[in-house]
Design a protein around this motif. Structure first.
Motif, PDB file in Angstrom:
ATOM      1  N   PRO A   1       0.819  -1.225   0.000  1.00 29.93           N
ATOM      2  CA  PRO A   1       0.000   0.000   0.000  1.00 29.93           C
ATOM      3  C   PRO A   1       0.848   1.268   0.000  1.00 29.93           C
ATOM      4  O   PRO A   1       0.431   2.300  -0.544  1.00 29.93           O
ATOM      5  N   ASN A   2       2.042   1.176   0.610  1.00 29.97           N
ATOM      6  CA  ASN A   2       2.889   2.365   0.743  1.00 29.97           C
ATOM      7  C   ASN A   2       3.879   2.523  -0.403  1.00 29.97           C
ATOM      8  O   ASN A   2       4.509   3.568  -0.517  1.00 29.97           O
TER       9      ASN A   2
ATOM     10  N   ASN B   1       1.219   3.225  -3.848  1.00 28.97           N
ATOM     11  CA  ASN B   1       0.553   4.526  -3.917  1.00 28.97           C
ATOM     12  C   ASN B   1       1.430   5.531  -4.671  1.00 28.97           C
ATOM     13  O   ASN B   1       0.934   6.499  -5.234  1.00 28.97           O
ATOM     14  N   ARG B   2       2.732   5.249  -4.739  1.00 30.41           N
ATOM     15  CA  ARG B   2       3.634   6.121  -5.500  1.00 30.41           C
ATOM     16  C   ARG B   2       3.546   5.892  -7.009  1.00 30.41           C
ATOM     17  O   ARG B   2       4.275   6.524  -7.774  1.00 30.41           O
TER      18      ARG B   2
ATOM     19  N   PRO C   1      -3.376   8.220  -5.201  1.00 29.60           N
ATOM     20  CA  PRO C   1      -2.685   7.269  -4.316  1.00 29.60           C
ATOM     21  C   PRO C   1      -3.673   6.456  -3.477  1.00 29.60           C
ATOM     22  O   PRO C   1      -3.407   5.300  -3.153  1.00 29.60           O
ATOM     23  N   GLU C   2      -4.822   7.065  -3.172  1.00 27.52           N
ATOM     24  CA  GLU C   2      -5.819   6.356  -2.364  1.00 27.52           C
ATOM     25  C   GLU C   2      -6.280   5.086  -3.058  1.00 27.52           C
ATOM     26  O   GLU C   2      -6.511   4.054  -2.419  1.00 27.52           O
TER      27      GLU C   2
ATOM     28  N   HIS D   1      -4.628   3.109  -5.216  1.00 21.50           N
ATOM     29  CA  HIS D   1      -3.615   2.053  -5.115  1.00 21.50           C
ATOM     30  C   HIS D   1      -3.466   1.568  -3.674  1.00 21.50           C
ATOM     31  O   HIS D   1      -3.296   0.377  -3.426  1.00 21.50           O
ATOM     32  N   HIS D   2      -3.529   2.497  -2.741  1.00 18.54           N
ATOM     33  CA  HIS D   2      -3.384   2.149  -1.328  1.00 18.54           C
ATOM     34  C   HIS D   2      -4.480   1.158  -0.909  1.00 18.54           C
ATOM     35  O   HIS D   2      -4.205   0.138  -0.269  1.00 18.54           O
TER      36      HIS D   2
ATOM     37  N   HIS E   1       0.376  10.737  -0.001  1.00 24.62           N
ATOM     38  CA  HIS E   1       0.647   9.299   0.070  1.00 24.62           C
ATOM     39  C   HIS E   1       0.301   8.757   1.454  1.00 24.62           C
ATOM     40  O   HIS E   1       1.171   8.579   2.309  1.00 24.62           O
TER      41      HIS E   1
ATOM     42  N   CYS F   1      -0.903   6.335   4.616  1.00 29.40           N
ATOM     43  CA  CYS F   1      -0.129   5.181   5.078  1.00 29.40           C
ATOM     44  C   CYS F   1      -0.874   4.317   6.088  1.00 29.40           C
ATOM     45  O   CYS F   1      -0.243   3.582   6.835  1.00 29.40           O
TER      46      CYS F   1
END
Lengths: 496, 334
Positions: A55-56, A59-60, A66-67, A69-70, A165, A167
Motif C-alpha cells: 500500500p505504501n 501509492n507512488r 494514491p488512495e 492504489h493504497h 501518500h 499510510c
C-alpha cells in the motif's frame, strides 16, 4: 506526399503523452497513435519487497490517485494473509475512498475537462481554463472548489496520516480508529460535499447543457464509440467504488459477463504494441481484434460513463434521480434489453457521468459518516503472513484497478501484476483520438480549434494531475506537419 | 502580456504527480505564488511547450522545481535544459533528491523491468515477445520512443542542483514556507542546503515517548498492535525516524505507522541505507552472549532482526539511486 502531425507533449495523469497522426497524399488521416513514452516498472521492482509495504509503495504509482492504489493493495493483502478486513476498518477505508472520489472528480471537472464546456469548446484558448471557469460561474464558485479539495484532503490526512501518500492500510485493518471529533468533522464534510455536488450538477445543466455548441458536440457522432463497458457493482447492480462484482455489458446493454475480481485473469489480458510503453487490456473471451468498435472487438472502456452503463441503478437517492435524468436525456432510459437502460455511447457524456459519481460519493460518504459504529476501536489486528496469492480491486476514478500479488512463506513478494485504471482505456483513448483526427483533419489543414477538439477526445478519459485552485491555460500543444520522407517542416501550429 | 515577475517553473520527470498535488494542496497560498511569480511552465497545468523553454535566454527562469527521478533520455534532456535556463534549480521531492521509489528498479536493472512488464506479468498477452523500443514502423510512418537510461539517477547525478527539498511528497506547509522565503527577497542559504526540512530527526517532532528501553526483536507492522504513545522503534517496529530528516511533522508515527524515511537520510555523508540500518539496529537488544555458543548467538540475532525481511526495500526505499552499494555495472543484456 505523406505528411505527419506530431502533438507533443499532451498532458496526462502520469506525465507525458504524445499523439502522432499520419496523413496520406491528399492530406487525409491514415492513422493516429496515442503514445506513452515513460515506464517506471512497478511490477518488476516490487518483487522482493515485504508484501505489507505494497500500500505504501504502489501509492507512488500515482500522486493523483494514491488512495486507489493504497486501498486496492490493502484488499489484496487481506486475501494474501487470509485476514478478512475488520468491519470498522472497512468503513474507514471506504469513508476515505469516498472523500477521495469527491476531490478527484472535483479537480477534473473544474480544472481539466470542464473548461471546454463551461467556457465553451470554441472560446478563445486563453479563456479555456480554471480562471475562465471562475469568470463564468463566479469567484465564490472558485473558492468553493478550493474549499472542497482542502476539507477532503484534510480528512484523508487525519485518517490516513498524509495528505497525498497516505499510510494507514494494514492486512485486515487500518492503523487508527476514528475519534468522535473526526467523526463529527466527517459528517459535516459529507454534507458540504453533497451541497457542492448538487451545485456542480446545477452548473453543468445551466451552463453546459444550455450551450448549443456543446450539445451538438455531445450528441454528434465525432466522439461516439460502441464498445463494451466495465465497472464494479453491488448485489443490486448499483455502482460501488470500494467493493463488489465486476460487470461487463456489451454495446447493446446486455450483460456480457460478471466476475469476482479474483477471476480477472479469466476475463482480461493485456496486448502489447511495440510503439508505446503502456499495454492494452481487452476482453479475453472475445480477443484482441485491434483498435475497432463493436461487439466483435474485445476493446472495453472503464470510466465514469462505463460505470453508469453497467449499472441498473444508483445506491443513493439523489444520485439515482440524476442517473434517471441522464439516461432520459440520451433517450436510453429503459430502451435496452429486458428494460435496462441502453448504454450511452457519446463519450463526452463522461463529464456528466463524473458529476453523478461525485454526488454518489458524497452521499455514500454521508451514509458511512452516520454509521453508528464509525468510532468502533477494533480496526487493527495482529496477523501472520503465509505463502499465497492475493488479488484486490477497487474502482479508481479512471477505471477498474486490480492489484495481484503472490508471496512466499515470509511474506516476500514473488510476483506482482497491476491492471491500472487508465490502462483499461488505453485502446479507447487511441480510438477516440483517431476518430476525432479523421473527422476533423482534411486536406492537411490543422488549426487551434481542431487541436482543441482532438485534445477533448483524449481529455474526457483522463483527469490528469491538476490544480484546483490556480491552473492557468490548457495542455501544451504543438503540431508539426512534416513530410514523412525527408522530415521537411511544412507547417507548425502552437496553441499558446 | 509581458510580466516583470520572476519566472517559476515546475517539471516532472520519472514521478507520480504527487509533488504537483502537494503544490496544489497549499490551497489559497497559490494566489500568493501567482502574486510573486510568473508561473510559466508546468506541463501538468500550463500552455507552455518545450520549444518555448528552448527559446528562452539562459537563466531566464528564476526558479525551477524539478520533481521526479531520471529514468529516460527525455528526463535527462529536460533536466539539462531546465538547468541551463534557470538561475535556481531545486531538486524537489524524494525522487529528484535520491531516486525515490522509481530507483528501486536499480536493484535488477532495466532489462528485468522490460522483461517483467511486457513478457512475464500475469496478464501480458505478447506471443511475439515484443519489447517496446526506440523505433517502430507503423502504417503511414515510424513511431519513436525515448530510450531508458541504464539505471535511474537522482537529478544531482546529471546536473548541478542548487537546493534540495526532500519528502515524498514535500509537505504543503514546507512548500509555502520555502516559496515565501524566496519571494521575500531575503538572502538565500548557501548552495547545497536542504530546504523545507529540519536539521533534526523525525523523532524531534514525534509525539511518541522514548522510554530508553530496547526492543526484544524487530516486528513487522502487521504482527502486533502498537501501544499508544510509545516510540514505535522501541516497540520493535521498523521506524527509521531516528535516521531521517524531520520537517514532515512525524505524520506516519502519528497514525501508528513507522516512518519509512521519505525525507531522506539525516547523515548526508553516510550511505543512506547503512545509516538507517545502524539506527534501527541500535534499538534492538542483542541479548547476553556470555557463555553462549557462536551458533546460538547468531540464531538469536537472526531472530531479533527478522522483522526486516527486505532490508533493501526498508533502508533504501527512497535512496537507491544515491547508494554506493547498488552502483554496479549493468548486466550485459543477452
Amino acid at each position: 506526399m505523406n505528411q505527419r502531425i506530431t502533438i507533443d507533449p499532451i498532458t496526462r495523469l502520469e506525465g507525458h503523452g504524445r499523439i502522432e497522426i499520419f496523413l496520406d497524399d491528399a492530406g487525409e488521416v491514415v492513422s493516429a497513435y496515442f503514445q506513452v513514452p515513460e515506464l517506471r516498472g512497478f511490477e518488476s521492482f516490487c518483487v522482493g519487497r515485504q508484501a505489507e509495504e505494497m500500500p505504501n509503495i504502489t501509492n507512488r504509482i500515482c500522486g493523483v490517485c494514491p488512495e486507489a492504489h493504497h486501498i486496492a493493495a490493502a484488499k489484496a493483502l487481506d486475501e494474501l494473509f487470509g485476514t478478512p478486513c475488520l468491519p470498522a476498518a472497512a468503513r474507514i477505508r471506504e469513508l476515505i475512498y469516498s472523500a477521495f472520489f469527491v476531490t478527484d472528480h472535483t479537480t477534473h471537472f473544474y480544472c481539466l475537462g470542464g473548461p471546454d464546456f463551461i467556457v465553451g469548446p470554441d472560446a478563445p484558448k486563453e479563456e479555456r481554463n480554471i480562471l475562465g471557469v471562475i469568470r463564468k460561474v463566479g469567484l465564490d464558485a472558485g473558492k468553493a472548489v478550493i474549499a472542497c479539495r482542502a476539507r477532503n484532503h484534510e480528512l484523508i490526512k487525519k485518517l490516513g496520516g498524509r495528505g497525498v501518500h497516505l499510510c494507514g492500510a494494514l492486512p485486515g485493518g487500518w492503523s487508527v480508529a476514528v475519534t468522535p471529533e473526526i467523526a463529527d468533522e466527517a459528517r459535516q464534510i459529507a454534507r458540504q460535499n453533497i451541497e457542492f455536488a448538487l451545485f456542480s450538477l446545477e452548473t453543468f445543466h445551466r451552463i453546459v447543457l444550455g450551450n448549443a455548441a456543446y450539445r451538438d458536440l455531445v450528441q454528434g457522432d465525432l466522439y461516439a464509440h460502441q464498445t463494451y463497458s466495465m465497472g464494479t457493482v453491488d448485489a443490486h447492480n448499483a455502482p460501488n467504488f470500494y467493493d463488489g462484482t465486476i460487470r461487463v455489458v456489451d454495446p447493446a446493454g446486455n450483460e456480457f459477463t460478471r466476475y469476482r475480481p479474483q477471476e480477472y485473469l479469466d476475463h482480461i489480458a493485456e496486448h502489447v504494441e511495440p510503439w508505446t510503453y503502456v499495454k492494452f487490456p481487452y476482453l479475453k473471451e472475445i480477443g484482441w481484434k485491434g483498435f475497432v468498435d463493436g461487439p466483435a472487438s474485445g476493446v472495453y472502456q472503464a470510466t465514469p460513463l462505463a460505470r453508469l452503463n453497467v449499472a441498473d441503478r444508483m445506491a443513493t437517492p439523489r444520485a439515482q434521480a440524476e442517473f434517471e435524468r441522464f439516461f432520459d436525456a440520451f433517450g436510453c432510459r429503459g430502451t435496452g434489453p429486458g428494460g435496462r437502460n441502453s448504454p450511452v455511447h457519446h463519450r463526452l457524456a463522461t463529464h456528466w457521468a463524473r458529476l453523478i459519481e461525485l454526488l454518489y460519493a458524497a452521499e455514500r460518504m454521508q451514509e458511512l459518516a452516520d454509521h453508528p459504529d464509525l468510532c468502533d476501536p477494533k480496526v487493527r489486528q495482529a496477523v501472520s503472513c503465509r505463502a499465497g496469492v492475493g488479488i484486490g480491486s477497487v474502482e479508481a476514478p479512471r477505471g477498474t484497478l486490480t492489484h495481484h500479488f503472490t508471496c512466499d512463506e515470509h511474506g516476500i513478494l514473488t510476483s506482482v501484476n497491476l491492471v491500472v485504471g487508465t490502462t483499461n482505456n488505453n485502446a479507447p483513448i487511441g480510438m477516440s483520438i483517431a476518430k476525432a483526427a479523421k473527422g476533423l483533419i482534411h486536406k492537411g489543414v490543422v488549426s487551434d480549434g481542431i487541436l482543441n477538439r482532438v485534445e477533448m477526445a483524449f481529455r474526457l478519459y483522463d483527469p490528469c494531475c491538476s490544480c484546483a485552485t490556480h491552473a492557468i491555460g490548457t495542455a501544451p500543444l504543438e503540431v508539426t506537419v512534416r513530410r514523412s520522407d525527408d522530415g521537411t517542416i511544412l507547417d507548425r501550429i502552437s496553441r499558446g | 502580456m509581458p510580466t516583470l515577475k520572476p519566472k517559476l517553473a515546475m517539471y516532472w520527470a520519472a514521478s507520480c504527480g504527487g509533488c504537483e498535488i502537494a503544490l496544489a494542496n497549499i490551497n489559497e497560498a497559490l494566489l500568493e505564488v501567482d502574486a510573486h511569480f510568473d508561473f510559466m511552465f508546468c506541463p501538468c497545468l500550463l500552455d507552455t511547450k518545450r520549444a518555448d523553454i528552448e527559446a528562452l535566454p539562459d537563466k531566464a527562469i528564476f526558479l525551477t522545481l524539478f520533481n521526479g527521478a531520471l529514468r529516460t533520455e527525455e528526463n535527462l534532456e529536460m533536466a539539462e535544459l531546465l538547468r541551463r535556463k534557470s538561475q535556481l534549480f531545486v531538486a524537489f521531492g524524494a525522487c529528484a533528491a535520491s531516486g525515490g521509489i522509481p530507483a528501486l528498479a536499480n536493484q535488477h536493472g532495466i532489462g528485468h523491468v522490460l522483461e517483467t512488464v511486457f513478457r512475464t506479468s500475469a496478464s501480458a498477452d505478447n506471443p511475439q515477445e515484443l519489447i517496446p523500443g526506440a523505433t517502430s514502423p507503423v502504417p503511414g510512418g515510424e513511431l519513436e520512443l525515448p530510450a531508458f537510461l541504464q539505471r535511474v539517477l537522482a537529478v544531482h547525478e546529471a546536473v548541478t542542483v542548487d537546493y534540495t527539498m526532500p519528502g515524498c511528497p514535500p509537505e504543503p506547509e514546507q512548500i509555502v514556507a520555502v516559496i515565501r522565503h524566496i519571494a521575500s527577497g531575503k538572502p538565500l542559504p548557501e548552495n547545497g542546503t536542504l530546504l523545507g526540512c529540519t536539521a533534526r530527526a523525525v523523532c524531534d517532532q514525534c509525539g511518541r515517548e522514548k522510554r530508553g528501553s530496547l526492543a526484544a526483536r524487530l516486528i513487522r507492522p502487521f504482527e502486533a498492535l502498537p501501544e499508544a504513545g510509545w516510540c514505535l522503534a522501541e516497540q520493535g517496529f521498523p521506524c527509521i525516524g531516528t535516521a531521517t530528516h524531520g520537517g514532515c511533522g512525524a505524520l506516519c508515527p502519528a497514525v501508528a505507522m513507522p516512518c519509512t524515511g521519505c525525507y531522506g537520510a539525516l547523515d548526508q555523508d553516510a550511505d543512506p541505507g547503512a545509516a538507517a540500518l545502524s539506527a534501527l539496529a541500535a534499538v534492538v537488544d542483542p541479548g547476553a552472549s556470555g557463555g553462549k555458543a557462536e551458533a546460538d548467538i547468531h540464531a538469536h540475532l537472526h531472530g531479533a532482526l527478522a522483522g526486516v525481511a527486505d532490508p533493501l526495500g526498508t533502508f533504501y526505499r527512497y535512496t537507491l539511486a544515491t547508494t554506493v552499494v547498488a552502483d554496479r555495472r549493468p548486466e550485459v543484456e543477452p
